[in-house]
Design a protein around this motif. Structure first.
Motif, PDB file in Angstrom:
ATOM      1  N   ALA A   3       0.855  -1.180   0.000  1.00  0.00           N
ATOM      2  CA  ALA A   3       0.000   0.000   0.000  1.00  0.00           C
ATOM      3  C   ALA A   3       0.894   1.234   0.000  1.00  0.00           C
ATOM      4  CB  ALA A   3      -0.904  -0.008   1.227  1.00  0.00           C
ATOM      5  N   ALA A   4       0.705   2.087  -0.987  1.00  0.00           N
ATOM      6  CA  ALA A   4       1.511   3.314  -1.096  1.00  0.00           C
ATOM      7  C   ALA A   4       0.720   4.462  -0.490  1.00  0.00           C
ATOM      8  CB  ALA A   4       1.857   3.577  -2.558  1.00  0.00           C
ATOM      9  N   THR A   5       0.439   4.343   0.800  1.00  0.00           N
ATOM     10  CA  THR A   5      -0.422   5.324   1.453  1.00  0.00           C
ATOM     11  C   THR A   5       0.315   6.201   2.447  1.00  0.00           C
ATOM     12  OG1 THR A   5      -1.003   3.670   3.109  1.00  0.00           O
ATOM     13  CG2 THR A   5      -2.486   3.881   1.232  1.00  0.00           C
ATOM     14  N   GLN A   6       1.637   6.059   2.540  1.00  0.00           N
ATOM     15  CA  GLN A   6       2.382   6.870   3.489  1.00  0.00           C
ATOM     16  C   GLN A   6       2.362   8.339   3.088  1.00  0.00           C
ATOM     17  OE1 GLN A   6       6.398   5.876   4.331  1.00  0.00           O
ATOM     18  NE2 GLN A   6       5.850   4.353   5.837  1.00  0.00           N
ATOM     19  N   ASN A   7       2.264   9.179   4.075  1.00  0.00           N
ATOM     20  CA  ASN A   7       2.325  10.619   3.873  1.00  0.00           C
ATOM     21  C   ASN A   7       3.784  11.012   3.636  1.00  0.00           C
ATOM     22  OD1 ASN A   7       2.485  13.438   4.318  1.00  0.00           O
ATOM     23  ND2 ASN A   7       0.631  13.366   5.558  1.00  0.00           N
ATOM     24  N   ILE A   8       4.009  11.922   2.704  1.00  0.00           N
ATOM     25  CA  ILE A   8       5.371  12.369   2.382  1.00  0.00           C
ATOM     26  C   ILE A   8       6.071  12.963   3.608  1.00  0.00           C
ATOM     27  CG2 ILE A   8       4.734  14.677   1.603  1.00  0.00           C
ATOM     28  CD1 ILE A   8       7.268  12.507  -0.179  1.00  0.00           C
ATOM     29  N   ALA A   9       5.320  13.509   4.521  1.00  0.00           N
ATOM     30  CA  ALA A   9       5.901  14.106   5.727  1.00  0.00           C
ATOM     31  C   ALA A   9       6.597  13.051   6.591  1.00  0.00           C
ATOM     32  CB  ALA A   9       4.823  14.821   6.535  1.00  0.00           C
ATOM     33  N   ASN A  10       6.225  11.783   6.448  1.00  0.00           N
ATOM     34  CA  ASN A  10       6.861  10.714   7.212  1.00  0.00           C
ATOM     35  C   ASN A  10       8.323  10.519   6.825  1.00  0.00           C
ATOM     36  OD1 ASN A  10       4.419  10.304   8.437  1.00  0.00           O
ATOM     37  ND2 ASN A  10       3.896   8.496   7.251  1.00  0.00           N
ATOM     38  N   LEU A  11       8.733  11.042   5.682  1.00  0.00           N
ATOM     39  CA  LEU A  11      10.115  10.893   5.231  1.00  0.00           C
ATOM     40  C   LEU A  11      11.057  11.903   5.879  1.00  0.00           C
ATOM     41  CD1 LEU A  11       9.448  10.342   1.421  1.00  0.00           C
ATOM     42  CD2 LEU A  11       9.844   8.615   3.177  1.00  0.00           C
ATOM     43  N   LYS A  12      10.483  12.923   6.518  1.00  0.00           N
ATOM     44  CA  LYS A  12      11.302  13.973   7.125  1.00  0.00           C
ATOM     45  C   LYS A  12      12.260  13.375   8.146  1.00  0.00           C
ATOM     46  CE  LYS A  12      11.124  18.314   9.586  1.00  0.00           C
ATOM     47  NZ  LYS A  12      10.296  19.304  10.260  1.00  0.00           N
ATOM     48  N   GLY A  13      13.526  13.746   8.030  1.00  0.00           N
ATOM     49  CA  GLY A  13      14.534  13.285   8.965  1.00  0.00           C
ATOM     50  C   GLY A  13      15.105  11.915   8.665  1.00  0.00           C
ATOM     51  N   MET A  14      14.682  11.305   7.589  1.00  0.00           N
ATOM     52  CA  MET A  14      15.130   9.959   7.258  1.00  0.00           C
ATOM     53  C   MET A  14      16.650   9.890   7.069  1.00  0.00           C
ATOM     54  SD  MET A  14      14.028   7.653   4.003  1.00  0.00           S
ATOM     55  CE  MET A  14      12.721   6.642   4.635  1.00  0.00           C
ATOM     56  N   PHE A  15      17.245  10.945   6.558  1.00  0.00           N
ATOM     57  CA  PHE A  15      18.677  10.942   6.261  1.00  0.00           C
ATOM     58  C   PHE A  15      19.474  11.821   7.209  1.00  0.00           C
ATOM     59  CE2 PHE A  15      16.453  10.105   2.253  1.00  0.00           C
ATOM     60  CZ  PHE A  15      16.925   8.829   2.018  1.00  0.00           C
ATOM     61  N   GLY A  16      18.895  12.243   8.292  1.00  0.00           N
ATOM     62  CA  GLY A  16      19.594  13.091   9.246  1.00  0.00           C
ATOM     63  C   GLY A  16      19.681  14.533   8.758  1.00  0.00           C
ATOM     64  N   ARG A  17      20.355  15.334   9.526  1.00  0.00           N
ATOM     65  CA  ARG A  17      20.507  16.754   9.168  1.00  0.00           C
ATOM     66  C   ARG A  17      21.578  16.906   8.098  1.00  0.00           C
ATOM     67  NH1 ARG A  17      17.907  20.499  11.682  1.00  0.00           N
ATOM     68  NH2 ARG A  17      16.921  20.121  13.666  1.00  0.00           N
ATOM     69  N   PRO A  18      21.364  17.820   7.145  1.00  0.00           N
ATOM     70  CA  PRO A  18      22.386  18.040   6.120  1.00  0.00           C
ATOM     71  C   PRO A  18      23.668  18.589   6.745  1.00  0.00           C
ATOM     72  CG  PRO A  18      20.572  19.624   5.895  1.00  0.00           C
ATOM     73  CD  PRO A  18      20.195  18.666   6.966  1.00  0.00           C
ATOM     74  N   THR A  19      24.811  18.200   6.189  1.00  0.00           N
ATOM     75  CA  THR A  19      26.092  18.667   6.730  1.00  0.00           C
ATOM     76  C   THR A  19      26.439  20.068   6.248  1.00  0.00           C
ATOM     77  OG1 THR A  19      27.256  17.574   4.910  1.00  0.00           O
ATOM     78  CG2 THR A  19      27.004  16.333   6.968  1.00  0.00           C
ATOM     79  N   ARG A  20      25.862  20.457   5.108  1.00  0.00           N
ATOM     80  CA  ARG A  20      26.076  21.822   4.613  1.00  0.00           C
ATOM     81  C   ARG A  20      24.878  22.230   3.764  1.00  0.00           C
ATOM     82  NH1 ARG A  20      28.461  22.119  -0.826  1.00  0.00           N
ATOM     83  NH2 ARG A  20      28.579  20.009  -1.619  1.00  0.00           N
ATOM     84  N   LYS A  21      24.696  23.533   3.633  1.00  0.00           N
ATOM     85  CA  LYS A  21      23.596  24.033   2.825  1.00  0.00           C
ATOM     86  C   LYS A  21      24.033  24.114   1.368  1.00  0.00           C
ATOM     87  CE  LYS A  21      21.205  26.516   6.394  1.00  0.00           C
ATOM     88  NZ  LYS A  21      20.381  27.654   6.720  1.00  0.00           N
TER      89      LYS A  21
END
Length: 80
Positions: free
Chosen positions: A44-62
């Motif tokens: 089921a592809a019902t996950q909200n895109i917001a659930n992906l937030k933080g999946m890869f940690g904080r970016p090391t640089r902008k």
């Protein structure tokens, strides 16, 4: 085991018990993932895109949009 029949238009009806287990309803999306040749998994592809937030940690640089576009152009120039 649940067996369904494929129609001439390539459609199947997902049994109510399976829809309930997948927590899907009319209009929801279902993804077919190939596990091996001739073997697929329904997800089921019902996950909200917001659930992906933080999946890869904080970016090391902008990185600016301009920097992203330059990197894409550079990679595109070296692609086959």
């Amino acid at each position: 085991m649940t067996i369904v029949t494929l129609t001439s238009k390539g459609r199947i009806t997902i049994p109510a018990e399976v829809r309930h287990d997948l927590k899907v309803d009319a209009g929801d999306r279902i993804e077919f993932i190939q596990l091996a040749p001739g073997r697929y998994e329904l997800v089921a592809a019902t996950q909200n895109i917001a659930n992906l937030k933080g999946m890869f940690g904080r970016p090391t640089r902008k990185v600016s949009i301009d920097d992203m576009n330059k990197a894409i152009a550079k990679r595109g120039a070296t692609a086959r």
